[in-house]
Every structure is written in C-alpha cells, then in structure tokens.
Design an enzyme around this catalytic site. Structure first.
Site, PDB file in Angstrom:
ATOM      1  N   LYS A  10     -14.818 -50.485  15.102  1.00 38.78           N
ATOM      2  CA  LYS A  10     -13.510 -50.397  14.448  1.00 38.78           C
ATOM      3  C   LYS A  10     -13.575 -49.486  13.213  1.00 38.78           C
ATOM      4  O   LYS A  10     -14.662 -49.157  12.716  1.00 38.78           O
ATOM      5  CB  LYS A  10     -13.038 -51.806  14.088  1.00 38.78           C
ATOM      6  CG  LYS A  10     -12.769 -52.688  15.325  1.00 38.78           C
ATOM      7  CD  LYS A  10     -12.165 -54.033  14.923  1.00 38.78           C
ATOM      8  CE  LYS A  10     -11.850 -54.888  16.136  1.00 38.78           C
ATOM      9  NZ  LYS A  10     -11.173 -56.161  15.747  1.00 38.78           N
ATOM     10  N   ASN A 113     -13.237 -56.528  11.140  1.00 35.85           N
ATOM     11  CA  ASN A 113     -14.433 -57.244  11.615  1.00 35.85           C
ATOM     12  C   ASN A 113     -15.368 -56.393  12.489  1.00 35.85           C
ATOM     13  O   ASN A 113     -16.055 -56.912  13.363  1.00 35.85           O
ATOM     14  CB  ASN A 113     -14.029 -58.563  12.291  1.00 35.85           C
ATOM     15  CG  ASN A 113     -13.148 -58.348  13.500  1.00 35.85           C
ATOM     16  OD1 ASN A 113     -12.838 -57.219  13.863  1.00 35.85           O
ATOM     17  ND2 ASN A 113     -12.758 -59.434  14.135  1.00 35.85           N
ATOM     18  N   HIS A 116     -14.765 -54.675  18.391  1.00 29.84           N
ATOM     19  CA  HIS A 116     -13.999 -55.381  19.424  1.00 29.84           C
ATOM     20  C   HIS A 116     -14.937 -55.699  20.575  1.00 29.84           C
ATOM     21  O   HIS A 116     -15.848 -54.925  20.880  1.00 29.84           O
ATOM     22  CB  HIS A 116     -12.860 -54.488  19.936  1.00 29.84           C
ATOM     23  CG  HIS A 116     -12.191 -55.035  21.166  1.00 29.84           C
ATOM     24  ND1 HIS A 116     -11.228 -56.013  21.114  1.00 29.84           N
ATOM     25  CD2 HIS A 116     -12.381 -54.756  22.481  1.00 29.84           C
ATOM     26  CE1 HIS A 116     -10.841 -56.313  22.350  1.00 29.84           C
ATOM     27  NE2 HIS A 116     -11.524 -55.564  23.196  1.00 29.84           N
TER      28      HIS A 116
HETATM   29  N1  UDP Z   1      -7.353 -60.812  13.702  1.00 30.22           N
HETATM   30  C1  UDP Z   1      -6.824 -60.899  12.431  1.00 30.22           C
HETATM   31  N2  UDP Z   1      -6.513 -62.140  11.933  1.00 30.22           N
HETATM   32  C2  UDP Z   1      -6.713 -63.283  12.642  1.00 30.22           C
HETATM   33  C3  UDP Z   1      -7.253 -63.186  13.943  1.00 30.22           C
HETATM   34  C4  UDP Z   1      -7.560 -61.931  14.437  1.00 30.22           C
HETATM   35  O1  UDP Z   1      -6.627 -59.898  11.771  1.00 30.22           O
HETATM   36  O2  UDP Z   1      -6.421 -64.378  12.144  1.00 30.22           O
HETATM   37  C5  UDP Z   1      -7.684 -59.488  14.255  1.00 30.22           C
HETATM   38  C6  UDP Z   1      -9.190 -59.225  14.265  1.00 30.22           C
HETATM   39  O3  UDP Z   1      -9.410 -57.839  14.008  1.00 30.22           O
HETATM   40  C7  UDP Z   1      -9.548 -59.589  15.683  1.00 30.22           C
HETATM   41  C8  UDP Z   1      -8.317 -59.094  16.449  1.00 30.22           C
HETATM   42  O4  UDP Z   1      -7.232 -59.401  15.591  1.00 30.22           O
HETATM   43  O5  UDP Z   1     -10.738 -58.970  16.090  1.00 30.22           O
HETATM   44  C9  UDP Z   1      -8.093 -59.728  17.802  1.00 30.22           C
HETATM   45  O6  UDP Z   1      -8.093 -61.134  17.640  1.00 30.22           O
HETATM   46  P1  UDP Z   1      -8.876 -62.068  18.669  1.00 30.22           P
HETATM   47  O7  UDP Z   1      -8.419 -63.470  18.430  1.00 30.22           O
HETATM   48  O8  UDP Z   1      -8.731 -61.524  20.039  1.00 30.22           O
HETATM   49  O9  UDP Z   1     -10.399 -61.965  18.166  1.00 30.22           O
HETATM   50  P2  UDP Z   1     -11.673 -61.254  18.852  1.00 30.22           P
HETATM   51  O10 UDP Z   1     -11.527 -61.381  20.335  1.00 30.22           O
HETATM   52  O11 UDP Z   1     -11.669 -59.821  18.387  1.00 30.22           O
HETATM   53  O12 UDP Z   1     -12.876 -62.002  18.331  1.00 30.22           O
HETATM   54 MG    MG Z   2      -9.983 -60.823  21.541  1.00 32.50          MG
END
Ligand code: UDP
Ligand code: MG
Length: 138
Positions: A10, A113, A116
């Site tokens: 990212k 974070n 992805h």
């Molecule tokens: N994200 C965020 N706030 C939250 C949860 C997620 O900004 O409370 C962002 C974060 O960058 C995350 C992405 O949205 O990686 C997609 O969320 P997901 O729940 O799919 O998490 P991941 O699969 O990336 O662990």
């Molecule tokens: Mg996800």
C-alpha cells in the site's frame, strides 16, 4: 483450495521505503511471484477494487488513502496461498498483528496497514484479474 493470492504493497509502505523488505518477506515466506506491477490507482479503480466495502464507514478514507501514492500489485503462488498469506501479513490492525508479521513490522495504523491480502480463493482470482491479464501471470 486454490494456490494463488493477490496482494498490494500500500502507499504508506511504498512511501516509507519498505517495498524491498516486504517483497523479501513474501519470497522468504515461500511465495512465488506470478505477476507484479508498480502503479498509482485512480479514484474509480480504487472504488471498484474496494466495492465490497462501499457501505462501511471507512470506505471514503480507504479510497483516498489508496490513491495517495503509488502501490505495488502482485499475484503470489503457494499451496494454501490465501490463508498462509493472511498469516504472513498479520491482523488488519497492526497493533494486534503477531510479532514478525509484515503489518507488525511495517504498518503504523489500521488504515495505513502496509499490505492487502485476499480473503478468499474467489476474491483472489477476481482481484488478480482486476490488475493482470492471463498473459501477464507466469
Ligand atoms: N480499514 C480501515 N479501518 C477499519 C477497517 C479497515 O481503514 O476499521 C481499511 C484497512 O486498510 C484494511 C481495509 O480497509 O486493510 C480493508 O478492510 P478489511 O476488513 O478487508 O481488512 P483486511 O482484509 O485488509 O485485513
Ligand atoms: Mg479484506
């Protein structure tokens, strides 16, 4: 069970100089690179990619963040790729990510974070084909 997953390094991790270390961790973690490219997403592309999160409160901030700078997109191959890659990257919130995981090492916050990782075989296939044609995966 499929053997591919899709990842992005990212904008935060790219901007902070972690691209090489993240790619190294992925390879040392047993994943083979099938495709890779360096690009900056448009707003339309980011909204489409994260369409499944459209109703979530963080959607607009997530899109703004993901278009804030260049990323690295890649398709990775390994037995049990989706689950093993989620283990390698750690929890969404780096504060909760296990020691030694990519997010624990290189991420600063739950939104920025570092990486992805696909969450299912079906989404891995869709995400890989969002970025790459079959002729670009080796
Ligand atoms: N994200 C965020 N706030 C939250 C949860 C997620 O900004 O409370 C962002 C974060 O960058 C995350 C992405 O949205 O990686 C997609 O969320 P997901 O729940 O799919 O998490 P991941 O699969 O990336 O662990
Ligand atoms: Mg996800």
């Amino acid at each position: 069970m499929s053997n591919i997953t899709f990842t992005m390094i990212k904008p935060d991790a790219v901007a902070n100089g972690h691209t090489g270390n993240v790619i190294n961790d992925i390879i040392v973690g047993g994943f083979k690179l099938k495709a890779m490219k360096y690009l900056q997403l448009s707003k339309k592309q980011a909204e489409a990619f994260y369409g499944i999160h459209r109703e979530r409160p963080f959607f607009n901030d997530l899109v703004s963040f993901m278009i804030s700078g260049p990323i690295v997109a890649a398709v990775l191959e390994k037995e049990n790729a989706v689950a093993d890659f989620r283990t390698l990257i750690g929890a969404t919130n780096p504060a909760e990510a296990a020691e030694g995981t990519i997010r624990a090492k290189y991420a600063k916050s739950i939104d920025a974070n570092a990486v992805h990782g696909s969450d299912s075989d079906e989404n891995a296939a869709g995400e890989a084909s969002f970025f790459f044609s079959s002729f670009e995966m080796y």
